[in-house]
Scaffold this active site. Structure first.
Site, PDB file in Angstrom:
ATOM      1  N   TYR A 122     -14.942 -32.567 -24.616  1.00  0.00           N
ATOM      2  CA  TYR A 122     -15.791 -32.372 -25.799  1.00  0.00           C
ATOM      3  C   TYR A 122     -15.210 -33.029 -27.051  1.00  0.00           C
ATOM      4  CZ  TYR A 122     -18.565 -30.156 -29.448  1.00  0.00           C
ATOM      5  OH  TYR A 122     -19.364 -29.935 -30.537  1.00  0.00           O
TER       6      TYR A 122
ATOM      7  N   LYS B   2     -16.658 -36.412 -29.278  1.00  0.00           N
ATOM      8  CA  LYS B   2     -16.949 -36.407 -30.710  1.00  0.00           C
ATOM      9  C   LYS B   2     -16.024 -37.346 -31.471  1.00  0.00           C
ATOM     10  CE  LYS B   2     -20.369 -33.464 -30.549  1.00  0.00           C
ATOM     11  NZ  LYS B   2     -21.753 -33.893 -30.864  1.00  0.00           N
TER      12      LYS B   2
ATOM     13  N   ASP C 119     -35.913 -34.051 -25.940  1.00  0.00           N
ATOM     14  CA  ASP C 119     -35.037 -33.062 -25.311  1.00  0.00           C
ATOM     15  C   ASP C 119     -35.347 -33.025 -23.818  1.00  0.00           C
ATOM     16  OD1 ASP C 119     -33.220 -30.856 -24.959  1.00  0.00           O
ATOM     17  OD2 ASP C 119     -33.630 -30.272 -27.027  1.00  0.00           O
TER      18      ASP C 119
END
Length: 266
Positions: A154, A158, A33
């Site tokens: 977005y 995806k 991360d």
């Protein structure tokens, strides 16, 4: 014997929950991360992905049994396509040599039911062609038109990721090396990423209109984490190339009962 997992997005949301469940089961987890992780790296850049993979392989001792890619953002900015698509695909490519050395290698990524929403076909095609610069240029042009148009970044990210999973899963790199590769597409998950949207009645109403969830409503991250863990377990030997809509029924609500007629005789 404990398996070694690499989990991206391990500091929050679905990634943090997945990493914790795995650790509680006694598995070895290498979290990636931006901060507060075993490997701190910026997956929005090519350099960050290469560096993250090298450090993860080093910490794993050269062999990785499973990769679970949860890292993602939903902001109407070019970084969204970089993190959500290239930050998954290029990282997995860099981790493949270590995955191939496992006796039971597995990989799973987090997509979204937003992959079913309107998107930018040009951005999707640029991503699938590996052209990050063009994908980011398209994203910036959308973002410049305001957040409503910019949101298209977005679902585009995806959609591209889901299509890549379908393609890559049956390739020599994955199927050819005995690596089941799949995606999970959540509905509205109660994480920091959705907290702001759901904090007002207006925001919640907008979300629910786009993501109708007749089964048990908004979902906890555990509902996704447990599925990701099964997909990357030794028990999964043949499930491949699937985008599993673990979304409280949103996919079935929006696409109805017939998703097969595309192949019927016309």
């Amino acid at each position: 014997m404990a398996r070694t997992y690499v989990v991206t997005g391990s500091a929050s949301g679905i990634g943090a929950t997945t990493a914790q469940i795995l650790r509680d089961k006694g598995e070895k987890v290498i979290g990636i991360d931006l901060r507060n992780a075993d490997v701190e790296a910026d997956l929005s850049t090519a350099e960050g992905r290469v560096d993250a993979a090298a450090k993860a392989i080093e910490l794993a001792g050269g062999t990785i049994d499973a990769v679970i890619a949860c890292a993602g953002i939903s902001a109407p900015i070019p970084a969204t396509i970089s993190v959500n698509y290239f930050g998954v695909v290029e990282l997995l490519d860099a981790l493949l040599p270590a995955l191939k050395t496992s006796d039971a290698p597995r990989a799973a990524v987090v997509s979204s039911m937003a992959s079913l929403q309107p998107n930018s076909p040009e951005m999707v095609e640029a991503a699938l062609a590996g052209d990050e610069a063009t994908a980011r240029e398209i994203a910036q042009k959308l973002a410049d038109q305001g957040p409503q148009i910019g949101y298209l970044v977005y679902p585009s990210s995806k959609r591209a990721l889901s299509r890549w999973v379908r393609r890559a899963s049956i390739s020599e790199d994955y199927a050819g090396n005995g690596i089941p590769l799949n995606a999970v597409a959540p509905g509205t998950v109660l994480t920091p990423m959705t907290e702001g949207l759901l904090s007002t009645p207006e925001g919640a109403k907008m979300v629910d209109a786009a993501v109708p969830m007749p089964l048990n409503y908004h979902q906890p991250p555990e509902s996704i984490a447990n599925l990701l863990i099964w997909l990357t377990s030794v028990e999964n030997t043949h499930l491949a190339g699937q985008v599993i809509y673990d979304d409280g029924g949103a996919d079935a609500t929006l696409r109805s009962d017939d998703i097969w007629s595309w192949n019927d005789a016309k």
